[in-house]
Design an enzyme around this catalytic site. Sequence first.
Site, PDB file in Angstrom:
ATOM      1  N   SER A   1       0.859  -1.187   0.000  1.00  9.52           N
ATOM      2  CA  SER A   1       0.000   0.000   0.000  1.00  9.52           C
ATOM      3  C   SER A   1       0.888   1.228   0.000  1.00  9.52           C
ATOM      4  O   SER A   1       2.088   1.144   0.295  1.00  9.52           O
ATOM      5  CB  SER A   1      -0.882   0.002   1.257  1.00  9.52           C
ATOM      6  OG  SER A   1      -1.493   1.255   1.476  1.00  9.52           O
TER       7      SER A   1
ATOM      8  N   TYR B   1      -2.733  -1.338  10.058  1.00 10.56           N
ATOM      9  CA  TYR B   1      -2.666  -1.491   8.609  1.00 10.56           C
ATOM     10  C   TYR B   1      -1.238  -1.227   8.126  1.00 10.56           C
ATOM     11  O   TYR B   1      -0.690  -2.006   7.331  1.00 10.56           O
ATOM     12  CB  TYR B   1      -3.643  -0.510   7.960  1.00 10.56           C
ATOM     13  CG  TYR B   1      -3.776  -0.639   6.463  1.00 10.56           C
ATOM     14  CD1 TYR B   1      -4.466  -1.703   5.898  1.00 10.56           C
ATOM     15  CD2 TYR B   1      -3.229   0.315   5.605  1.00 10.56           C
ATOM     16  CE1 TYR B   1      -4.602  -1.819   4.519  1.00 10.56           C
ATOM     17  CE2 TYR B   1      -3.359   0.206   4.238  1.00 10.56           C
ATOM     18  CZ  TYR B   1      -4.047  -0.863   3.695  1.00 10.56           C
ATOM     19  OH  TYR B   1      -4.178  -0.976   2.337  1.00 10.56           O
TER      20      TYR B   1
END
Length: 271
Positions: free
Chosen positions: A142, A155
Amino acid sequence: MKNFAGKTVVITGAGAGIGRSMAVELARQGARLALSGRSIANVAETAALCEKEGAKARAYQVDVTDRAAVFTHADQVLADFGAVNLVVNNAGVSMTANVAELDIEDFEWIVNINFWGVIYGTKAFLPHVIASGDGHIANISSMFGLAACPSQSAYCATKFGIRGFTEALRQEMKIAGHPVGVSSVHPGMVKTGIAWKARAGKDHDRDALAANFDRLAKTSPNSAATTIIDGIRKDRATILVGADAKVINWLPRLFGSGYQRIISAQMKNHV
């Protein structure tokens, strides 16, 4: 991998979003698709779309947190297709929560899917990819695997972990002389349903966050898929998806640890 015609491609999280768009685009380019996800109905829909493009596609129901299931899946794909060339470890989830409000169980949930899912998928398929003589592994990290963001601690932990694991694997493949490319993929905000399936801490409104994500996300799944496939073809070590990912990539380079002040200032009213 200069082309995908006749190559067997494994994609996890293929029931929607980036995974589905990659599958359909690779089908158009002549690949054979082994597609998996937790919802067999969704993955079957993706497989049907690939078959409409003239590709051989098979849907599998696989939970990437189940190590034994992932290794069994790898053996089944080899039996069904005879070879494995490209593996895209794409399955992932999101969560917004500050560390102080984050339950350990929630942390375990996201780590098991995002991080261990990639580790299991890589380990299970790597021998087959090496044996193919023309292989590639692409792990989806990401933009928050490039720079950290408040309320995204869990995350970020998974996505930074994926990046480190993948970059080390790439070096190992080069040193060993194996015919395997390895890419760490860093999407920015892609207009998928991931935000609506996310978990949120008690101090965050998940639906409001998801609606804001949809408003800000400028990259379509199809555009993301095209960028990733092009990066794989060019054997890029790092594949940045979207203008936002490119900006985030430069912040630590330009400002060092000072990038944290910039992001904190932007996020002050959102955590």
